[in-house]
Design a protein around this motif. Structure first.
Motif, short mmCIF file in Angstrom:
data_model
loop_
_atom_site.label_atom_id
_atom_site.label_comp_id
_atom_site.label_asym_id
_atom_site.label_seq_id
_atom_site.Cartn_x
_atom_site.Cartn_y
_atom_site.Cartn_z
N GLN A 32 9.82 -53.75 -14.01
CA GLN A 32 10.90 -52.84 -14.30
C GLN A 32 11.79 -53.33 -15.49
O GLN A 32 11.95 -52.59 -16.69
N ALA A 33 11.61 -54.68 -15.42
CA ALA A 33 12.57 -55.51 -16.35
C ALA A 33 12.09 -57.04 -16.26
O ALA A 33 11.25 -57.14 -15.40
N ALA A 34 12.70 -57.72 -17.04
CA ALA A 34 12.59 -58.98 -17.08
C ALA A 34 13.03 -59.58 -15.61
O ALA A 34 14.01 -59.11 -15.18
N GLU A 35 12.30 -60.65 -15.14
CA GLU A 35 12.81 -61.25 -13.77
C GLU A 35 13.79 -62.42 -14.19
O GLU A 35 13.22 -63.41 -14.70
N LYS A 36 14.84 -62.66 -13.66
CA LYS A 36 15.91 -63.49 -13.83
C LYS A 36 15.76 -64.52 -12.75
O LYS A 36 15.98 -64.24 -11.59
N ILE A 37 15.51 -65.74 -13.06
CA ILE A 37 15.35 -67.05 -12.22
C ILE A 37 16.73 -67.58 -12.18
O ILE A 37 16.89 -68.27 -13.42
N TYR A 38 17.53 -67.64 -11.22
CA TYR A 38 18.83 -68.27 -11.32
C TYR A 38 18.77 -69.71 -10.90
O TYR A 38 18.00 -70.14 -10.52
N ARG A 39 20.08 -70.10 -11.29
CA ARG A 39 20.24 -71.76 -10.81
C ARG A 39 19.75 -71.97 -9.37
O ARG A 39 20.40 -71.17 -8.43
N SER A 40 19.13 -72.98 -9.02
CA SER A 40 18.87 -73.30 -7.57
C SER A 40 19.72 -74.42 -7.08
O SER A 40 20.05 -75.61 -8.13
N VAL A 64 3.71 -57.38 -27.67
CA VAL A 64 3.66 -55.99 -27.89
C VAL A 64 2.52 -55.37 -28.76
O VAL A 64 1.74 -54.85 -28.28
N THR A 65 2.40 -56.35 -29.82
CA THR A 65 1.27 -55.94 -30.67
C THR A 65 -0.04 -56.18 -30.32
O THR A 65 -1.15 -55.65 -30.24
N PRO A 120 4.99 -44.16 -12.28
CA PRO A 120 5.09 -42.85 -13.47
C PRO A 120 3.86 -42.14 -13.45
O PRO A 120 2.84 -42.48 -13.33
N THR A 121 4.24 -40.87 -13.98
CA THR A 121 3.36 -40.05 -14.40
C THR A 121 2.42 -40.62 -15.53
O THR A 121 2.73 -41.14 -16.55
N THR A 122 1.29 -40.49 -15.51
CA THR A 122 0.33 -40.92 -16.77
C THR A 122 -0.66 -39.90 -17.19
O THR A 122 -0.85 -38.82 -16.47
N PHE A 123 -1.07 -40.00 -18.46
CA PHE A 123 -1.76 -38.88 -19.04
C PHE A 123 -3.09 -39.23 -19.41
O PHE A 123 -3.91 -38.85 -20.08
N ASP A 124 -3.58 -40.25 -18.77
CA ASP A 124 -5.03 -40.62 -18.72
C ASP A 124 -5.53 -40.73 -17.26
O ASP A 124 -4.89 -40.49 -16.47
N ALA A 125 -6.82 -41.33 -17.32
CA ALA A 125 -7.34 -41.41 -15.82
C ALA A 125 -6.82 -42.61 -15.11
O ALA A 125 -7.28 -42.99 -13.84
N SER A 126 -5.91 -43.42 -15.60
CA SER A 126 -5.51 -44.72 -15.11
C SER A 126 -4.32 -44.53 -14.01
O SER A 126 -3.68 -43.42 -14.06
N CYS A 127 -3.84 -45.34 -13.14
CA CYS A 127 -2.57 -45.44 -12.48
C CYS A 127 -1.77 -46.50 -13.02
O CYS A 127 -2.27 -47.68 -12.95
N GLU A 128 -0.59 -46.19 -12.93
CA GLU A 128 0.58 -47.35 -13.42
C GLU A 128 1.65 -47.61 -12.29
O GLU A 128 1.82 -46.47 -11.82
N ALA A 129 1.75 -48.72 -12.08
CA ALA A 129 2.47 -49.28 -10.90
C ALA A 129 3.65 -50.09 -11.71
O ALA A 129 3.42 -50.75 -12.34
N ARG A 167 -4.11 -49.35 -25.52
CA ARG A 167 -3.27 -48.05 -25.12
C ARG A 167 -1.83 -48.68 -25.22
O ARG A 167 -1.58 -49.72 -25.55
N ALA A 168 -1.03 -47.50 -25.46
CA ALA A 168 0.44 -47.89 -25.38
C ALA A 168 1.07 -48.62 -24.27
O ALA A 168 0.50 -48.65 -23.14
N LEU A 169 1.80 -49.60 -24.39
CA LEU A 169 2.62 -50.42 -23.34
C LEU A 169 3.15 -49.40 -22.47
O LEU A 169 3.89 -48.57 -22.93
N PRO A 170 3.42 -49.93 -21.31
CA PRO A 170 4.41 -48.91 -20.29
C PRO A 170 5.63 -48.82 -20.59
O PRO A 170 6.19 -49.56 -21.73
N ARG A 171 6.30 -47.78 -20.67
CA ARG A 171 7.54 -47.27 -21.30
C ARG A 171 8.59 -48.37 -20.70
O ARG A 171 9.56 -48.52 -21.68
N THR A 172 8.45 -49.16 -19.76
CA THR A 172 9.59 -50.16 -19.41
C THR A 172 9.45 -51.08 -20.41
O THR A 172 10.78 -51.87 -20.77
N TRP A 173 8.28 -51.39 -21.16
CA TRP A 173 8.44 -52.34 -22.21
C TRP A 173 9.23 -52.18 -23.36
O TRP A 173 9.64 -53.06 -23.99
N SER A 174 9.75 -50.81 -23.62
CA SER A 174 10.61 -50.29 -24.69
C SER A 174 11.75 -50.23 -24.46
O SER A 174 12.83 -49.76 -25.45
#
Length: 283
Positions: free
Chosen positions: A92-100, A266-267, A51-60, A275-282
């Motif tokens: 992008q989201a929580a990682e779901k670990i299903y039954r083995s 989050v806090t 995603p586009t960031t508005f500071d000097a960092s790079c977000e993946a 900094r604000a957390l990545p938008r995916t956290w919201s």
């Protein structure tokens, strides 16, 4: 290239070719005043977006296009931050670990921070369904002056759905090295009747969500009292503690309420990263 997967016995009920096996390899570097993605390799159903960031960092943002992981699946993430670079890696989201049906789900992460690099490793939580068997390994190699905030969290079942992780296993391993010297090692293992183990006062006293957070950098050593103040103000159903181990700030959180733990995270993460957390956290 990606490191080869750790050999494991295949579940006799399913052939190996139906297993998800892949990962993402990243390299970040400073170009002028900003950090840019220098390399990206993707395999299996795993992707990274920027995603586009508005500071000097790079977000993946890491993406599992399969929507979850099951027994025998394997994911590997490798990220290198070149000297002076600044990056945030999340999911992008929580990682779901299903039954083995017997074999483990493996998540292996290797992070390398070179001189003056700064990384916020902020994947969202892993949700373990009853019967899941997760082996998670996080290895971090730091230059002497690198800065790091890293967090991993686990939800034992979907409490909002009235689910609990009755049985299964979790093996969670952390190794952090500074200039090649081991400075932090942490291992957690739960096996068998997980819900029963979590109910024991000496283990989790009924908690259904847990998180471990580490922060490396001189400012975090000076900010221990501030962090403890934030934890004291956390919701009453979040138990937390913070301390210094080998010049690393270490924070543990437990809660019977997964969403309460997430709000506390989050806090806390916003305070530590500045900094604000990545938008995916919201989302």
């Amino acid at each position: 290239m990606f490191a080869p997967p750790v050999p494991a016995a295949h579940d006799p009920l399913l052939p190996a070719y139906v297993r998800a096996d892949g990962g993402v390899r990243l390299r970040f570097g400073r170009v002028g005043a900003r950090t840019h993605r220098l390399e990206l390799a993707e395999s299996g159903g795993y992707r990274a977006r920027f995603p586009t960031t508005f500071d000097a960092s790079c977000e993946a943002v890491l993406i599992n296009t399969g929507g979850g992981m099951a027994g025998g699946d394997a994911m590997r993430v490798a990220a290198v931050l070149e000297a002076g670079s600044d990056a945030v890696i999340t999911s992008q989201a929580a990682e779901k670990i299903y039954r083995s049906q017997g074999t483990e789900t493996r998540i292996d992460t290797a992070l390398t921070l070179k001189a003056g690099a700064s990384l916020a490793w902020l994947p969202q939580e892993s949700i373990l369904f009853s019967g899941a068997r997760l082996a998670r390994n996080l290895t971090i190699d730091l230059a002497a002056d690198a800065r790091l905030v890293a967090c991993e969290s686990v939800f034992f079942g979907r409490s909002a759905m009235g689910e609990a992780m009755l049985r299964g296993s979790l093996r969670d391993r952390w190794r952090i090295r500074r200039e090649g010297r081991l400075v932090f090692a942490d291992d957690l293992r739960l096996e068998g009747a997980v819900a029963g183990s979590l109910a024991r006062p000496a283990i989790a006293a009924g908690a259904r969500a847990s998180a471990t957070l580490v922060a490396v950098g001189p400012e975090h050593l000076l900010g221990l009292d501030d962090v403890r103040g934030l934890l004291a103000d956390a919701l009453p159903d979040v138990e937390a503690g913070a301390g210094i181990v080998s010049d690393i700030l270490v924070v543990r959180l437990l809660s019977p309420d997964a969403q309460a733990l997430r709000r506390a995270l989050v806090t806390l993460l916003g305070h530590l990263t500045g900094r604000a957390l990545p938008r995916t956290w919201s989302i």
